[in-house]
Design an enzyme around this catalytic site. Structure first.
Site, short mmCIF file in Angstrom:
data_model
loop_
_atom_site.label_atom_id
_atom_site.label_comp_id
_atom_site.label_asym_id
_atom_site.label_seq_id
_atom_site.Cartn_x
_atom_site.Cartn_y
_atom_site.Cartn_z
N ARG A 65 2.26 6.91 108.44
CA ARG A 65 1.93 6.23 107.17
C ARG A 65 3.02 5.22 106.80
NH1 ARG A 65 -2.34 8.35 104.62
NH2 ARG A 65 -2.89 10.50 105.10
N MET A 90 -9.70 3.31 101.52
CA MET A 90 -9.83 4.73 101.84
C MET A 90 -8.59 5.34 102.49
SD MET A 90 -12.61 4.97 100.41
CE MET A 90 -13.36 6.53 100.67
N HIS A 109 -12.38 4.92 91.06
CA HIS A 109 -12.75 6.19 91.66
C HIS A 109 -14.13 6.56 91.13
CE1 HIS A 109 -12.18 10.16 93.42
NE2 HIS A 109 -12.60 10.67 92.28
C1 GRF Z 1 -17.39 2.90 95.85
O1 GRF Z 1 -18.17 4.01 95.50
C2 GRF Z 1 -16.02 3.08 95.23
O2 GRF Z 1 -16.05 3.86 94.06
C3 GRF Z 1 -15.30 3.85 96.27
O3 GRF Z 1 -15.71 3.24 97.49
C4 GRF Z 1 -17.11 2.91 97.36
C5 GRF Z 1 -17.42 1.62 98.06
O4 GRF Z 1 -16.75 0.61 97.39
N1 GRF Z 1 -13.88 3.77 96.05
P1 GRF Z 1 -16.86 -0.95 97.87
O5 GRF Z 1 -18.33 -1.29 97.96
O6 GRF Z 1 -16.21 -1.04 99.23
O7 GRF Z 1 -16.16 -1.72 96.79
#
Ligand code: GRF
Length: 196
Positions: A65, A90, A109
């Site tokens: 990390r 993520m 979130h």
């Molecule tokens: C969304 O549900 C967000 O809340 C979560 O990732 C999902 C996809 O987000 N953090 P995005 O379309 O990549 O902005």
């Protein structure tokens, strides 16, 4: 001077698109970089199409990390951001990284924090028999999904909702909430915004 905003993504980047589109002429902030930890993330094409500089820092290319975050920091420093928005990003960031950006980094979130930190938020809310669900924009601290809450949007959970049904109801609210909170944050407003 406008606040310079860098946005970190991992996938579709639908929240990133709304944030970039919200930062118009009259807005106190401007998008300066979109970084993905996933090469080829669809959000990168969307950012480029919107005229925003993009970068990829592939977390799989680093042994740990800390070295990934050092490369991420290097990509960010070139853009001199005042604010970082995590938007569908993520990767869990170390305390070292979050401390360096504390007070200047936001995340969205898909739950009504402090309920359902972590993953599978919609399935957990349905499983618990909750009447409502939603999303939260918060400041990022070393505590996962635990920083000061800056805004929330609430939606109803309906009897036969699947997690996908709920996600489809929450996502459009994310797209309203995040830009509204970013504008307030860039103006120095820290009081909580509630959309329902
Ligand atoms: C969304 O549900 C967000 O809340 C979560 O990732 C999902 C996809 O987000 N953090 P995005 O379309 O990549 O902005």
């Amino acid at each position: 001077m406008k606040k310079r905003v860098a946005i970190l993504i991992s996938g579709s980047g639908s929240n990133m698109v709304r944030l970039v589109e919200s930062m118009g002429e009259d807005h106190p902030a401007e998008p300066v970089l979109v970084v993905s930890n996933v090469p080829g993330a669809v959000g990168l094409e969307k950012a480029a199409a919107l005229g925003v500089e993009t970068a990829v820092v592939d977390h799989k290319a680093y042994p740990d990390r800390e070295s990934f975050e050092a490369a991420l920091l290097e990509a960010l420093q070139a853009a001199r951001p005042d604010i970082i928005c995590l938007a569908g990003f993520m990767r869990i960031l170390t305390a070292g990284f979050t401390k360096a950006w504390e007070g200047r980094m936001l995340n969205i979130h898909p739950s009504l924090l402090p309920k359902y930190r972590g993953l599978h938020t919609h399935a957990r809310a349905i499983e618990a028999g909750d009447a409502v669900a939603g999303c939260t924009v918060h400041e990022v601290t070393a505590e996962l999904d635990g920083g000061p809450i800056l805004g929330q949007a609430i939606v109803p959970i309906r009897g036969n909702d699947t997690p996908d049904d709920l996600a489809a109801r929450v996502l459009p609210m994310e797209h309203q909430l995040y830009p509204a909170v970013l504008r307030r944050f860039a103006e120095g407003e820290r009081s909580k915004l509630l959309l329902e």
